[in-house]
Scaffold this motif. Structure first.
Motif, mmCIF file in Angstrom:
data_model
loop_
_atom_site.group_PDB
_atom_site.id
_atom_site.type_symbol
_atom_site.label_atom_id
_atom_site.label_comp_id
_atom_site.label_asym_id
_atom_site.label_seq_id
_atom_site.Cartn_x
_atom_site.Cartn_y
_atom_site.Cartn_z
ATOM 1 N N ARG A 93 0.827 -1.209 0.000
ATOM 2 C CA ARG A 93 0.000 0.000 0.000
ATOM 3 C C ARG A 93 0.860 1.257 0.000
ATOM 4 O O ARG A 93 0.573 2.222 -0.707
ATOM 5 N N ARG A 96 2.413 1.832 -3.421
ATOM 6 C CA ARG A 96 1.414 2.319 -4.372
ATOM 7 C C ARG A 96 1.094 3.795 -4.153
ATOM 8 O O ARG A 96 1.075 4.591 -5.096
ATOM 9 N N GLU A 97 0.871 4.174 -2.900
ATOM 10 C CA GLU A 97 0.492 5.556 -2.611
ATOM 11 C C GLU A 97 1.680 6.510 -2.748
ATOM 12 O O GLU A 97 1.508 7.652 -3.201
ATOM 13 N N THR A 100 2.150 7.144 -6.353
ATOM 14 C CA THR A 100 1.116 8.079 -6.798
ATOM 15 C C THR A 100 1.482 9.507 -6.407
ATOM 16 O O THR A 100 1.301 10.444 -7.191
ATOM 17 N N ILE A 193 -0.350 5.803 5.954
ATOM 18 C CA ILE A 193 -0.702 5.384 4.596
ATOM 19 C C ILE A 193 -2.132 5.798 4.268
ATOM 20 O O ILE A 193 -2.421 6.262 3.158
ATOM 21 N N ASP A 194 -3.033 5.640 5.233
ATOM 22 C CA ASP A 194 -4.421 6.070 5.025
ATOM 23 C C ASP A 194 -4.480 7.570 4.718
ATOM 24 O O ASP A 194 -5.221 8.009 3.822
ATOM 25 N N LEU A 196 -2.063 9.421 3.472
ATOM 26 C CA LEU A 196 -1.450 9.654 2.174
ATOM 27 C C LEU A 196 -2.420 9.307 1.048
ATOM 28 O O LEU A 196 -2.535 10.050 0.059
ATOM 29 N N ALA A 197 -3.136 8.201 1.216
ATOM 30 C CA ALA A 197 -4.121 7.794 0.209
ATOM 31 C C ALA A 197 -5.232 8.837 0.082
ATOM 32 O O ALA A 197 -5.675 9.160 -1.030
ATOM 33 N N LYS A 198 -5.652 9.386 1.207
ATOM 34 C CA LYS A 198 -6.696 10.411 1.190
ATOM 35 C C LYS A 198 -6.212 11.665 0.483
ATOM 36 O O LYS A 198 -6.934 12.250 -0.353
ATOM 37 N N ASN A 200 -3.830 11.902 -1.739
ATOM 38 C CA ASN A 200 -3.674 11.599 -3.170
ATOM 39 C C ASN A 200 -5.007 11.678 -3.887
ATOM 40 O O ASN A 200 -5.125 12.274 -4.970
#
Length: 209
Positions: A93, A96-97, A100, A193-194, A196-198, A200
């Motif tokens: 994860r 991937r992030e 991105t 990570i959560d 970072l995903a948000k 992105n």
């Protein structure tokens, strides 16, 4: 990292540059890997309609720099000790992030910054070596050259970048410090990570609106 240096780093990694000083025929394999990505991006840069579609730009940048960038090694180095304690799911994860994050940052630079040139400096490449530092200078009218060095690794017959140093400042070290502080603040790598995903998702949605 200073704004001018950071922007220079973004531009150089993208390869939005005209190569000077050393002829293309004189470039060694690690240098050629950098120029190959540069040539592809420069060709697309001429298409204004293409540059206005951020989602299309981001996809093309990802496809172009991926073969020349070791995102597995970069992700491991950026997390440092945290990588060894992360689960396989967290590692996947984060990679991937983080990829991105880099791609969308460089894609924005791809759209906004164009008037730069790069000069390859002589390469000290030992026979049989699988690691090398490709030294370049970013040139801008009226300003002092900016030193940008690529750490590259030979794997499966291909040279790939796994760190970039601008004026002595390492991309890996810079991000490692950032994420280490975030883990301390948020309490876990999973939470980072959560977040970072948000970020992105929000950034990509804003750029595509």
């Amino acid at each position: 990292m200073k704004t001018k240096q950071y922007l220079g780093l973004v531009i150089v990694l993208l390869g939005l540059l005209s190569v000077t000083a050393i002829k293309a025929s004189d470039l060694l394999p690690p240098q050629m890997a950098i120029q190959e990505a540069s040539d592809k991006l420069q060709q697309k840069l001429q298409d204004k309609a293409f540059s206005q579609n951020f989602a299309q730009v981001a996809q093309f940048v990802d496809q172009t720099i991926y073969p020349h960038t070791d995102f597995d090694k970069i992700s491991e180095l950026v997390l440092g000790k945290l990588w060894g304690t992360a689960s396989s799911d967290e590692q996947a994860r984060f990679k991937r992030e983080f990829q991105t994050l880099l791609v969308r940052t460089y894609s924005r630079a791809f759209v906004e910054f164009k008037d730069w040139t790069v000069r390859f400096l002589p390469l000290d490449m030992p026979n049989g070596g699988n690691k090398v530092v490709v030294k370049t200078e970013v040139l801008q009218p009226g300003l002092q050259p900016i030193s940008v060095n690529y750490r590259m690794l030979l794997a499966n017959g291909e040279w790939k970048a796994y760190d970039i140093m601008i004026e002595g400042v390492s991309l890996v070290t810079n991000y490692r410090s950032t994420f280490s502080n975030e883990v301390k603040t948020k309490g876990s790598l999973d939470a980072v990570i959560d977040g970072l995903a948000k970020r992105n998702a929000e950034a990509l949605a804003a750029n595509n609106s």
